[in-house]
Design an enzyme around this catalytic site. Sequence first.
Site, PDB file in Angstrom:
ATOM      1  N   LYS A 100      12.671   8.500  -5.694  1.00 17.79           N
ATOM      2  CA  LYS A 100      11.755   9.298  -4.891  1.00 17.79           C
ATOM      3  C   LYS A 100      10.742   9.898  -5.832  1.00 17.79           C
ATOM      4  O   LYS A 100      11.137  10.556  -6.802  1.00 17.79           O
ATOM      5  CB  LYS A 100      12.521  10.425  -4.189  1.00 17.79           C
ATOM      6  CG  LYS A 100      11.685  11.196  -3.210  1.00 17.79           C
ATOM      7  CD  LYS A 100      11.529  10.412  -1.950  1.00 17.79           C
ATOM      8  CE  LYS A 100      10.492  10.921  -1.012  1.00 17.79           C
ATOM      9  NZ  LYS A 100      10.534  10.154   0.241  1.00 17.79           N
ATOM     10  N   SER A 154       9.946   5.377  -3.294  1.00 19.07           N
ATOM     11  CA  SER A 154       9.303   5.995  -2.144  1.00 19.07           C
ATOM     12  C   SER A 154       8.566   7.230  -2.621  1.00 19.07           C
ATOM     13  O   SER A 154       9.104   7.994  -3.410  1.00 19.07           O
ATOM     14  CB  SER A 154      10.347   6.431  -1.108  1.00 19.07           C
ATOM     15  OG  SER A 154      10.998   5.317  -0.564  1.00 19.07           O
ATOM     16  N   ALA A 155       7.363   7.429  -2.115  1.00 15.96           N
ATOM     17  CA  ALA A 155       6.606   8.617  -2.500  1.00 15.96           C
ATOM     18  C   ALA A 155       6.647   9.621  -1.361  1.00 15.96           C
ATOM     19  O   ALA A 155       6.619   9.255  -0.196  1.00 15.96           O
ATOM     20  CB  ALA A 155       5.167   8.239  -2.820  1.00 15.96           C
ATOM     21  N   ARG A 159       6.899  -2.675   7.083  1.00 17.91           N
ATOM     22  CA  ARG A 159       8.275  -2.222   7.350  1.00 17.91           C
ATOM     23  C   ARG A 159       8.807  -2.786   8.663  1.00 17.91           C
ATOM     24  O   ARG A 159       9.937  -3.273   8.732  1.00 17.91           O
ATOM     25  CB  ARG A 159       8.331  -0.696   7.399  1.00 17.91           C
ATOM     26  CG  ARG A 159       8.549  -0.039   6.057  1.00 17.91           C
ATOM     27  CD  ARG A 159       8.884   1.445   6.225  1.00 17.91           C
ATOM     28  NE  ARG A 159       7.803   2.156   6.873  1.00 17.91           N
ATOM     29  CZ  ARG A 159       6.831   2.803   6.245  1.00 17.91           C
ATOM     30  NH1 ARG A 159       6.797   2.842   4.928  1.00 17.91           N
ATOM     31  NH2 ARG A 159       5.882   3.413   6.913  1.00 17.91           N
ATOM     32  N   SER A 202      11.933   0.236   3.180  1.00 17.77           N
ATOM     33  CA  SER A 202      11.042   1.218   2.607  1.00 17.77           C
ATOM     34  C   SER A 202       9.720   0.527   2.293  1.00 17.77           C
ATOM     35  O   SER A 202       9.700  -0.625   1.854  1.00 17.77           O
ATOM     36  CB  SER A 202      11.742   1.762   1.356  1.00 17.77           C
ATOM     37  OG  SER A 202      10.967   2.668   0.678  1.00 17.77           O
ATOM     38  N   GLY A 229       9.056  -6.205  -7.157  1.00 11.65           N
ATOM     39  CA  GLY A 229       9.011  -7.584  -6.693  1.00 11.65           C
ATOM     40  C   GLY A 229       7.591  -8.102  -6.698  1.00 11.65           C
ATOM     41  O   GLY A 229       6.641  -7.352  -6.925  1.00 11.65           O
ATOM     42  N   PRO A 230       7.436  -9.414  -6.445  1.00 14.77           N
ATOM     43  CA  PRO A 230       6.105 -10.034  -6.473  1.00 14.77           C
ATOM     44  C   PRO A 230       5.254  -9.587  -5.280  1.00 14.77           C
ATOM     45  O   PRO A 230       5.784  -9.042  -4.312  1.00 14.77           O
ATOM     46  CB  PRO A 230       6.423 -11.529  -6.396  1.00 14.77           C
ATOM     47  CG  PRO A 230       7.748 -11.614  -5.731  1.00 14.77           C
ATOM     48  CD  PRO A 230       8.494 -10.374  -6.127  1.00 14.77           C
TER      49      PRO A 230
END
Lengths: 369, 369, 369, 369
Positions: B161, B230-231, B327, B346, B353-354
């Site tokens: 986070k 996650s921001a 999502r 999320s 990942g790519p």
Amino acid sequence: MDPLLREARVHRLPMSSPDDTSAIETLVEQGKIDPKAVVAVLGKTEGNGCVNDFTRGYAVQSLRFLFGRYMEPADLDRICMVMSGGTEGALSPHWIVLEALPATGVTQTPALALGVHVTEDFAPVEIGRMAQVTKVADGVRKAMVQAGISDPKDVHFVQIKCPLLTAERVRAAGGAHAVATADTLRSMGLSRGASALGVAVALGEIDETALSDTAIGDDLSLYSTRASCSAGVELMGCEILVMGMSDMWSGPLTIGHALMRDALDIDPIRETLSNLGISAPGQFPEETRERVTAVLVKAEASKSGHARGFRHTMLDDSDISSTRHARGFVAGVLAGLIGQTELFVSGGAEHQGPDGGGPCAVIGRRSDP
Amino acid sequence: MDPLLREARVHRLPMSSPDDTSAIETLVEQGKIDPKAVVAVLGKTEGNGCVNDFTRGYAVQSLRFLFGRYMEPADLDRICMVMSGGTEGALSPHWIVLEALPATGVTQTPALALGVHVTEDFAPVEIGRMAQVTKVADGVRKAMVQAGISDPKDVHFVQIKCPLLTAERVRAAGGAHAVATADTLRSMGLSRGASALGVAVALGEIDETALSDTAIGDDLSLYSTRASCSAGVELMGCEILVMGMSDMWSGPLTIGHALMRDALDIDPIRETLSNLGISAPGQFPEETRERVTAVLVKAEASKSGHARGFRHTMLDDSDISSTRHARGFVAGVLAGLIGQTELFVSGGAEHQGPDGGGPCAVIGRRSDP
Amino acid sequence: MDPLLREARVHRLPMSSPDDTSAIETLVEQGKIDPKAVVAVLGKTEGNGCVNDFTRGYAVQSLRFLFGRYMEPADLDRICMVMSGGTEGALSPHWIVLEALPATGVTQTPALALGVHVTEDFAPVEIGRMAQVTKVADGVRKAMVQAGISDPKDVHFVQIKCPLLTAERVRAAGGAHAVATADTLRSMGLSRGASALGVAVALGEIDETALSDTAIGDDLSLYSTRASCSAGVELMGCEILVMGMSDMWSGPLTIGHALMRDALDIDPIRETLSNLGISAPGQFPEETRERVTAVLVKAEASKSGHARGFRHTMLDDSDISSTRHARGFVAGVLAGLIGQTELFVSGGAEHQGPDGGGPCAVIGRRSDP
Amino acid sequence: MDPLLREARVHRLPMSSPDDTSAIETLVEQGKIDPKAVVAVLGKTEGNGCVNDFTRGYAVQSLRFLFGRYMEPADLDRICMVMSGGTEGALSPHWIVLEALPATGVTQTPALALGVHVTEDFAPVEIGRMAQVTKVADGVRKAMVQAGISDPKDVHFVQIKCPLLTAERVRAAGGAHAVATADTLRSMGLSRGASALGVAVALGEIDETALSDTAIGDDLSLYSTRASCSAGVELMGCEILVMGMSDMWSGPLTIGHALMRDALDIDPIRETLSNLGISAPGQFPEETRERVTAVLVKAEASKSGHARGFRHTMLDDSDISSTRHARGFVAGVLAGLIGQTELFVSGGAEHQGPDGGGPCAVIGRRSDP
């Protein structure tokens, strides 16, 4: 070959914006699409799919521009143009062009059969009510005759474009009291629902006497397993496209349908595809996927507020319409199986399958003999 | 049994709103959750998952209320609380409570291992820059030690986070020139990206010397295969949760990870589950599904504007953030396999990942011996 | 000075997020707010103001945190907390803290008077129906007594916080048939409307016998000129705040009300302010503006689809709720006159003023004697 | 009368949807609009005004349909069509048709003068950069010559329609590195900003040597007081409309401009109208309002996050673009003065007025002599 035998051709083509008909134009120029043979064009356009989605009208205006160069205005009105707005998630905007031609090559019957009918315009007061149900049922029967289908069980999908109410139309009708609803977004649901019940009546799924104005949009136990209805601001009647199997049609294309019982219910579609001879363990690899010509499905948020016992938030989200949520999610469910994203996922499945589920049709290509 | 051996317990529980901690409370009262053993709580909350998503802070405040009844304030700060906003499509809001206890019963090693670390607060100017990368890498290493994991390849997921910039914070930092970006939505992406690169550095996936401020958010060929960030507006540092397999932990739970190469790429997850002994043809039936304790995945719209060669419209939609689109879609892809919707999907997978894909972790329960 | 004489204090204070109560806390610490004297806190929070707006509950939870440090839980429940979500346009999130104290200084009567009442919880089936109207009317009368107002014409504003239906609550009530509406967004309108009609009954604007369940949300010719109702997910009863003028209160604050006949109708507010001795040609300069302590107004999109004969698109926009459109616009209309943006513009004015218009209250400070 | 003297006619007309050109058609049929005399059509359409706003292209396609019936395709391209999406709040969608005809009746000079220029298409890499600034400045000078205006101070407004980047165009240009930004929404701002700086250069407000690629979208102290730029997906060059006062034009119409220093700043507009002889205390009554032929204004959220010291939330709202917030609010500010809602409020005022403010032009009708 029987000169009365017909053959359906189906082209799934990309669009880069609602007015981009270039992919169709290219095939016309190459002689691969005959504008005079086109009976219907479905379009999945990138609007919000709700009341103020002008991408549908824009796409129709653009199609009429294109085909108008090849035919008289009267012939133009004959082409059924069903635009469905909303390409949520990774959905890819595309056209599905359906042609009816004299059959060629080896006889392969029964095959995909097509029939279309355009009803007269409705009055705003008729939208979402029994008047619409009756007129749609009548139109579906006429489209079945045109498709050479006599037994309703050979109908696998009925795609309908129907009207909605705008604030302007409600006012024209004499205000909120005169119409089925003054809530414009809600009018889309009632219009889709009335159309679907019209299909159910025509296909013998429901007896018309069991229906009433109050049941529309309300008694969700009443539904068609093969109706798919989209509402749009750009028309005031219904455009009806019947798809099924008929001995009067030949060719490599076949169609089947499945019923999703909820938004996750992919296995019935896997099974229907398998019945058409298209299957693979896991996600379809490229060669399998390419035999899937078109996938048409309805998506909606279950009014119960739950899917398989788990709460969803689609109906409580005041920022994004539940129809948009449902389309993006069901698109993912399908894409996980099929392996691509040109999927005709249409929102708002009132009376189209059970609450939270929806009908699905698959047009497949037989493997080479 | 080895008194040094630990055991992780994981509870996936529903929430009816961001302040609904009743399902957790019930298990505490029943003695099934020991508040003092809780090391982390993940929450999938029903906000927009973007800048002005206050459901995350509301959920954290509610959790602190609950756990505050069982411990001192200082101990409360020790619990890593990672809220991820956005339950698009049929996603179901839920909590994932992770406990660390002395091992009991038969020894089953290696097993799911947990470690957490909370960094100090960052200055607004550090967000989305190398300062954040370095501090996160350091924090991940500390959390690994805590989890009893020495080999980075035994780390299967790092959930982080991290903070974002608001107009207020940009102003406090001295204006647009002082910070990595003045665009608040964009700041979420840079912060997630910097955190993910910190994970990649700690896990040896990328050499820190290959990184720079300008590469963050820009060179998408640089990524971690096991970071999920996650921001949120409610913190200014990073909360780091490391999950992996360790011989120092015992119990029925195991974890594996898979990399989705694009938003449709479900087969690697099917394979990872199969490696954990959880498999079925088609969608998982109930008994299989119940052995999947938790699914954690990152989703994003590919910046190429395409998925498998087909155009998507997620980046051009000014009504719905692309993170929300992604999502909802990836949720559908997963739900089509797993058969339920309490999935921790999320958004925003920058350097996770790519391009267009994302890491996925699955916590599974071994079948009874 | 008469020891029975009371005095109202009103503080308008900024908030940087729904949980930011620091401005209130500072005044408490400085002795400028006495927590035990607080009778109500209004909050304009930065959510969407619709069903899934959790900023309201978050703000209430945060206020209870703050005030809980100064009083017993039972006393906490006595403070009326009315949060209204939605700070569209340039609206600025803020608190309005209202205190009731023994009068001090020179006697200035009549002056702003306050009364509050909290009803018992409603059952979901009561929301948006006559049961709610009756209970609210009763509550308003009780709050008037508390405020020392006997003549309804001395009541200038009644601010009410009322409940809404969620998918969950509809289900709990036994489904769509049991409740006034299963459409959660629509339930907010019916609840606001029923509350407003309750005010109209209590103030003698409408005779209760003229009302019925079907008139609620439907017959827009029935309305209160002084009701302002906000619906929120975080409560199941009504919190009622009566504001008016009374000889039993003294002090520098006065209140007046005006009725906007449509969303542009600023001149009645200009006139009401002028009657309170606050006026200027054009926009208020700083010294005039500072005498305007609080502005409370209701905004909505006219159901006619027009404003002064010109079509608006608020009801046809499926991306943004019409309540959000209306708040942002009316905020601009007011700000053009007052010259600042801490305005308590609340959406959804069903039965609160005529279609498309809404009541407005202004709390002003007398110029120094 | 001088045969070289020209006269501008301006018609403000309602539209019921982006393809509704019926109000224009009616005036053409009545001889009140001469299609061959039309130099520009402005349209305020009901889309989101952002990247995926197809109402602009749809409106242009519909206008071309209409005017194509009266002229050759080449002449059609001569008409400058500037669509601005977004009718937030109570804004009413409308057309503004501008004609240039030989002057008739009594000579009234100077009067409203018009000039248009359409630039060549830009490459995607030029958008938002100095190449665009230079080409726009050149185009403005050409349009001034056409309008018969030699002194830049006689130019009161320059309305420009400019292109934006889509994911598709970024890809075509070679990816994110090749273009000014890969963020499509942000590209609208850079394109508007570069266009506005082009106007500033042409009008002598800023020296071109003081500008650079990096200043665009960044140094907000650089701005034009008379530029109004809208970005749209439907074109790749700029359409430029210059409006001012010239002795070479006669007639009842005049134009003036004002600069709003922030979103609430209505008094400069009140004063400019007064200078045109149009004034009233409070809101304009009907007879005054009808002399206001057209109001054109730019609106934006201040990047400071504040308006007159009060925080706004427009930049932190991830559900609604700040441009939509700003248009709805400024519409209210204007409507409070003018008393109607057919206002051409256009979003995104980068380099068009100071941060948070924007230029405004008013076309008024002289009172009858």
